[in-house]
Design a protein around this motif. Sequence first.
Motif, short mmCIF file in Angstrom:
data_model
loop_
_atom_site.label_atom_id
_atom_site.label_comp_id
_atom_site.label_asym_id
_atom_site.label_seq_id
_atom_site.Cartn_x
_atom_site.Cartn_y
_atom_site.Cartn_z
N SER A 196 15.80 -12.60 37.68
CA SER A 196 15.64 -11.15 37.74
C SER A 196 16.53 -10.41 36.75
O SER A 196 16.22 -9.29 36.35
CB SER A 196 15.93 -10.65 39.16
OG SER A 196 17.27 -10.94 39.55
N HIS A 370 17.21 -15.09 52.41
CA HIS A 370 17.19 -14.47 51.08
C HIS A 370 16.63 -15.41 50.03
O HIS A 370 16.50 -15.03 48.86
CB HIS A 370 18.61 -14.05 50.68
CG HIS A 370 19.54 -15.20 50.49
ND1 HIS A 370 19.78 -16.14 51.48
CD2 HIS A 370 20.29 -15.60 49.43
CE1 HIS A 370 20.64 -17.04 51.03
NE2 HIS A 370 20.96 -16.74 49.78
N TYR A 391 16.50 -11.36 46.86
CA TYR A 391 17.31 -10.22 46.44
C TYR A 391 17.53 -10.19 44.93
O TYR A 391 17.34 -9.17 44.29
CB TYR A 391 18.65 -10.27 47.18
CG TYR A 391 19.66 -9.25 46.72
CD1 TYR A 391 19.43 -7.88 46.88
CD2 TYR A 391 20.86 -9.65 46.12
CE1 TYR A 391 20.36 -6.94 46.47
CE2 TYR A 391 21.80 -8.71 45.71
CZ TYR A 391 21.55 -7.36 45.89
OH TYR A 391 22.47 -6.43 45.47
N PHE A 396 13.58 -15.18 43.72
CA PHE A 396 12.16 -14.82 43.67
C PHE A 396 11.30 -16.05 43.41
O PHE A 396 10.25 -16.23 44.03
CB PHE A 396 11.93 -13.76 42.59
CG PHE A 396 12.70 -12.49 42.84
CD1 PHE A 396 12.20 -11.54 43.71
CD2 PHE A 396 13.92 -12.28 42.25
CE1 PHE A 396 12.91 -10.37 43.97
CE2 PHE A 396 14.65 -11.11 42.49
CZ PHE A 396 14.14 -10.16 43.36
N VAL A 415 7.87 -7.55 47.46
CA VAL A 415 9.32 -7.52 47.22
C VAL A 415 9.70 -8.31 45.98
O VAL A 415 10.82 -8.17 45.47
CB VAL A 415 10.11 -8.04 48.45
CG1 VAL A 415 9.93 -7.12 49.64
CG2 VAL A 415 9.72 -9.47 48.80
N ASP A 416 8.80 -9.16 45.48
CA ASP A 416 9.10 -9.87 44.24
C ASP A 416 9.03 -8.94 43.04
O ASP A 416 9.70 -9.17 42.03
CB ASP A 416 8.15 -11.05 44.05
CG ASP A 416 6.68 -10.65 44.07
OD1 ASP A 416 6.37 -9.56 44.59
OD2 ASP A 416 5.85 -11.43 43.58
N GLU A 419 12.51 -5.28 44.54
CA GLU A 419 13.40 -5.84 45.56
C GLU A 419 13.90 -4.79 46.54
O GLU A 419 14.47 -5.12 47.59
CB GLU A 419 14.59 -6.55 44.91
CG GLU A 419 15.52 -5.66 44.11
CD GLU A 419 15.16 -5.60 42.65
OE1 GLU A 419 16.09 -5.58 41.81
OE2 GLU A 419 13.96 -5.55 42.32
#
Length: 484
Positions: A196, A370, A391, A396, A415-416, A419
């Motif tokens: 991320s 998570h 997160y 991810f 959420v990917d 976040e």
Amino acid sequence: MVPPLHAVIVACPLQGHFNPTMNLAELLAMRGFFITFVTTEWIDERLLKAASKDAAARDREIQERGFKFRFIAIPDGLPLEHGRTSDVGELWLALQSLGPALESVLTVTDKSVPPITCIISDSYLSCTAEVAKNLGVPRVIFWTNCTAYATIQKNANFLLSLGYIPVKEEDLKSKDKLITCLPGKIPPIRPTDIVSFLREKYISEVIYRLTLYESRFQNIADYVLINTFEELEGGKDAQIGLRVNGCPAVAIGPVFLPNFLQGRNSMYSMWEEDKTCFQWLDAQLQGSVLYVSFGSMALKSEKQLHELALGLEACGYPFLWVLRSDIAEGKSLDLPEGFKDRTKDRALIVSWTNQLKVLSHPSIGGFLTHSGWNSTLEAISMGIPMIGWPYFGDQFLNCRFVKDVWNVGLDFEGVDVDEFKLVTKEIVESTIRSIMEGSIRTKLCENVARLKEAAHKAVMEGGTSYTNLNTFVEDMQKIAKSRV
């Protein structure tokens, strides 16, 4: 006469990296290595405090285990009041400058210590490349992540040259855009699978530049070890993509599992653990409890934590919730009014606990996580289906693979990509129900049971990870003999 093997193991001072590195050190110590375990002074103090020991007591415990093991702590260059894990970018920048201090302590003459055979470095410690070169010993990279993620990260600058990095917002939303140019037998990669920190929104931040910088040094190695097992990630062909100039790259994990199967606890954790939860777990029905933990660094907004709490309340299942004091974006946390009273007969909230021991308890039926790699491996190894809620970092990719590649868990849609997307109490409730009851649960449990068996076989004598680690030891013995 060939001297004993001596591995200098340099650990990254973050919980998710430190624990597997310590496990690896113990596995090598059991195979006869003299271990010099290097970490930072800040982490060393936390270890001793969490274990309620001083350095002398730690040395005595090591001797009782029959290990040849010494700890060395070096300053990280940050002020005492710095939060370290609250600013990973600054911490990481400081770690890149540890080379001179590391080389200085390793060149101190000590006749009781055998010559250094190799330096085993966390994959994110570029400072060890120059130290290994100056000392004339092999640099062994240890990936505490899965093979697929490690392959992406090692090739980050290659992906940059092709335009996949920085990852654009519109690409994150496209599930049809696949990356298939990476070496090794890994599944096609989506833009959301790339770490991320390499997303477009981080391009002006130091952590973006550091991630690309470290990738360069992840291509400087004489040996590569990965905390995974072949049966999970495409066999030996998957690790080919992590080779550097033809050097070996082998899966040796899960590195915590041999200790667990033989009834041994790993020597140290960075956190003080609440042990009271096990009596509570003993009183619950088999497979009835949802375990909820988001690791040592993930943050949630107070509004999101309220939705989560109300979803846990509505689902009706007993739950054990590891709720760190700093999880609410560093603020003090107030749960919904009356929540604790309404759930007191089927809920327990603790600040930290022994996760592996929890996941192995017969009352645990599911894990809301998570999606850190340690947590993912532990859940697979204990046969527990997961709900992923990533997160940052590699979480991810881990979450996506759990759901779409290994089919041992679920996630929360969207959420990917974002976040910070709010997951409502209704979605929390319905997803928990799916993983704890019905046909979806049955299928997930069947799949994770097969992977659990494979993980256990891998680390037992004759298994792939067991054999790969022994091969590494034999290769280090050849190096030691060549120097005599």
